[in-house]
Design a protein around this motif. Structure first.
Motif, short mmCIF file in Angstrom:
data_model
loop_
_atom_site.label_atom_id
_atom_site.label_comp_id
_atom_site.label_asym_id
_atom_site.label_seq_id
_atom_site.Cartn_x
_atom_site.Cartn_y
_atom_site.Cartn_z
N THR A 42 9.91 0.57 -9.34
CA THR A 42 11.04 0.90 -8.32
C THR A 42 12.38 0.29 -8.65
O THR A 42 12.43 -0.53 -9.33
CB THR A 42 10.69 0.86 -6.93
OG1 THR A 42 11.33 1.37 -5.93
CG2 THR A 42 10.49 -0.49 -6.43
N ASP A 48 12.94 1.47 -1.49
CA ASP A 48 12.40 2.76 -0.64
C ASP A 48 12.93 4.17 -1.31
O ASP A 48 12.40 4.97 -0.55
CB ASP A 48 12.69 2.49 0.82
CG ASP A 48 12.29 1.32 1.45
OD1 ASP A 48 11.28 0.83 1.14
OD2 ASP A 48 13.01 0.87 2.57
N VAL A 196 6.02 -1.78 -6.52
CA VAL A 196 5.53 -1.67 -5.18
C VAL A 196 4.13 -2.04 -5.07
O VAL A 196 3.50 -1.41 -5.59
CB VAL A 196 5.84 -0.28 -4.73
CG1 VAL A 196 5.31 0.03 -3.19
CG2 VAL A 196 7.35 0.24 -4.73
N LYS A 198 1.09 -1.47 -2.46
CA LYS A 198 1.03 -0.98 -1.16
C LYS A 198 -0.56 -1.46 -0.81
O LYS A 198 -1.55 -1.42 -1.58
CB LYS A 198 0.75 0.49 -1.47
CG LYS A 198 0.55 1.55 -0.21
CD LYS A 198 0.34 2.95 -0.55
CE LYS A 198 0.14 3.76 0.66
NZ LYS A 198 -0.02 5.32 0.61
#
Length: 202
Positions: A42, A48, A196, A198
Motif C-alpha cells: 500500500t 487507507d 497491510v 489484516k
C-alpha cells in the motif's frame, strides 16, 4: 608439551562461512516458496487508499536505468606559473580524481594505462636507442582506492603522482590519454515500503 585442539571445521564437513550462508539462503528460499499468502502493498503516505497490489514479486529482470555518473579528473603540474614543459625535461604531475556526488562511492578506482602520443594519436618519435623521446612513468595502472561521496558541498578527491620525461623531443603539442578508467559504483538509495496486515476476529 603439545596441546591438542579439536578440529571444528572437520566436524562440520570443512564448510566455510560462505558455504554455511549459502545453505541457509537455500533453506530459506525453499521454505518461503511454500507460503501461500502475500501481504498487499500500500501507499505509505495514504495507507487507507485503494492503491494496493497483491504484494507478489512477479517481475521481469531488466537493466537498471542509472544516471550518467562521471568522476571529475584533473591534471596539475609546475612549481610556479612560469614553469613550462621543455624538450629535455622531467616533470612531476598530479592526477586528481574527485567525486561530486553525495550518495555515490567510486569503488576501486583505477586508471589502467597512461599513454602519450602526438595529436593525431601516433607514437612519439624514438631516440637512437629505441626509447621514446617523450614517455610517461608509470604507464599504469594507478590505483586510487575508494573515492567517497562529497560532504558539505565539497567534493571528495584523491590524488596520485606520475612523471613525464622528455629527451630530445620535438617541440609540438602532445596528447595525454587515460585509458581504462575503471571503477564500480556503490549507490546509496533510501526508500520506504508498507504492507497491510489484516487481522480477522477469532
Amino acid at each position: 608439551m603439545k596441546k591438542k585442539y579439536k578440529d571444528r571445521d572437520h566436524d562440520s564437513g570443512c564448510k566455510t562461512c560462505s558455504d554455511i550462508l549459502q545453505d541457509q539462503d537455500d533453506y530459506l528460499s525453499k521454505h518461503c516458496e511454500q507460503k501461500f499468502n502475500y501481504l498487499p502493498r500500500t501507499n505509505c503516505d495514504c495507507p487507507d487508499s485503494d492503491a494496493q497490489d497483491d504484494g507478489g514479486y512477479h517481475c521481469e529482470c531488466v537493466p537498471a536505468a542509472l544516471p550518467d555518473l562521471n568522476p571529475v579528473i584533473s591534471v596539475k603540474w609546475g612549481d610556479s606559473k612560469c614553469d613550462g614543459f621543455e624538450t629535455n625535461d622531467f616533470e612531476v604531475l598530479c592526477i586528481t580524481v574527485c567525486n561530486s556526488y553525495c550518495n555515490v562511492t567510486f569503488n576501486d578506482f583505477t586508471i589502467t594505462h597512461i599513454k602519450i602520443t602526438d595529436m593525431a594519436g601516433n607514437p612519439v618519435p624514438t631516440l637512437p636507442d629505441g626509447t621514446p623521446s617523450v614517455h610517461v612513468v608509470p604507464s599504469g595502472p594507478i590505483c586510487f582506492g575508494d573515492i567517497e561521496p562529497c560532504e558539505q558541498e565539497r567534493p571528495s578527491c584523491v590524488s596520485r603522482e606520475f612523471v613525464i620525461n622528455t629527451c630530445g623531443a620535438v617541440g609540438q603539442c602532445y596528447l595525454l590519454s587515460f585509458e581504462g578508467v575503471c571503477f564500480t559504483v556503490s549507490y546509496e538509495l533510501q526508500s520506504k515500503h508498507c504492507f497491510v496486515v489484516k487481522l480477522c476476529q477469532d
